[in-house]
Scaffold this motif. Structure first.
Motif, short mmCIF file in Angstrom:
data_model
loop_
_atom_site.label_atom_id
_atom_site.label_comp_id
_atom_site.label_asym_id
_atom_site.label_seq_id
_atom_site.Cartn_x
_atom_site.Cartn_y
_atom_site.Cartn_z
N ASP A 30 36.10 42.18 47.20
CA ASP A 30 35.63 43.53 46.90
C ASP A 30 36.39 44.05 45.68
O ASP A 30 37.20 43.32 45.08
N SER A 31 36.12 45.29 45.31
CA SER A 31 36.77 45.84 44.11
C SER A 31 38.28 45.96 44.29
O SER A 31 39.03 45.82 43.32
N GLU A 33 40.26 43.90 46.00
CA GLU A 33 40.88 42.60 45.73
C GLU A 33 40.83 42.28 44.24
O GLU A 33 41.77 41.70 43.70
N GLY A 34 39.77 42.68 43.58
CA GLY A 34 39.71 42.50 42.13
C GLY A 34 40.84 43.23 41.43
O GLY A 34 41.49 42.70 40.51
N THR A 35 41.12 44.46 41.88
CA THR A 35 42.23 45.23 41.32
C THR A 35 43.56 44.55 41.59
O THR A 35 44.43 44.45 40.72
N ASN A 38 44.01 41.57 39.32
CA ASN A 38 44.37 41.97 37.96
C ASN A 38 45.81 42.45 37.88
O ASN A 38 46.54 42.11 36.93
#
Length: 208
Positions: A30-31, A33-35, A38
């Protein structure tokens, strides 16, 4: 001469490159985990210290390897009641300086459960999930946790021993049972991990 405890530059660069390659295999769920991915890439590339050198919070952000033991036969996963955190968590531990995170899994699996670490066919020795979490209690710090999947060897019910200094109990739960538990008693990302695991296992299963 006093040692700085720091690895040679070449070794440090290789270690960071290896870590970046490892987390590059993770497909974000999800967003959030993307964050986290990064944030972790930037942290590794920044040259900041990566490994804990003094308990509990030096440096204040450091690497952890979690490993979730899966029993495909009964569709269950293993959680432990962590005494200090006061939560049900996967087993795992801090990555030692210059240690590969998978080597941490192998070491901690033997120390905490007394069993050999066998990589799940879903992932092999690559991490499946990544989280960046502020801990609770004294010595608050940030754990950058790589979550690995392990395969329960033969009968999962034979896993009965555990590190009683760290854990007060162990439980085998189905994914649905994990999702039915309150967030307050689990690792804060446990529900997200479980949903990602359900999707991965469904994608692996042959369609009727």
């Amino acid at each position: 001469m006093t040692s700085t405890g720091r690895p040679p530059l070449e070794s440090d660069e290789q270690s960071r490159a290896h870590l970046l390659n490892a987390i590059g295999t993770i497909e974000p769920w999800d967003s959030l985990e993307g964050t986290h991915l990064n944030t972790t890439r930037q942290w590794i590339s920044s040259g900041a210290p990566l490994y804990r050198v003094r308990k509990p919070d030096v440096p204040p952000m450091h690497l952890v390897s979690y490993f979730v033991v899966l029993d495909d036969t009964s569709d269950r996963l293993l959680l432990v009641a962590h005494r200090k955190a006061g939560l049900w968590l996967p087993t795992g531990g801090h990555v030692e300086p210059d240690e590969d995170p998978w080597a941490t899994v192998v070491r901690e699996c033997q120390e905490e459960l007394g069993i050999e670490a066998i990589a799940s066919p879903l992932t092999g020795g690559s991490p499946f999930f990544l989280t960046v979490t502020d801990t609770r209690g004294p010595g608050v710090h940030t754990d950058v946790s790589l979550w690995y999947l392990l395969d329960a060897d033969a009968d999962a019910d034979t896993i009965t021993s555990y590190d009683e200094e760290e854990f007060s109990a162990i439980r085998w739960l189905t994914p649905d049972q994990v999702l039915a538990e309150s967030d307050d008693v689990l690792d804060p990302h446990m529900h997200r991990f479980t949903r990602k695991l359900q999707r991965a296992r469904a994608a692996r299963s042959p369609r009727a």
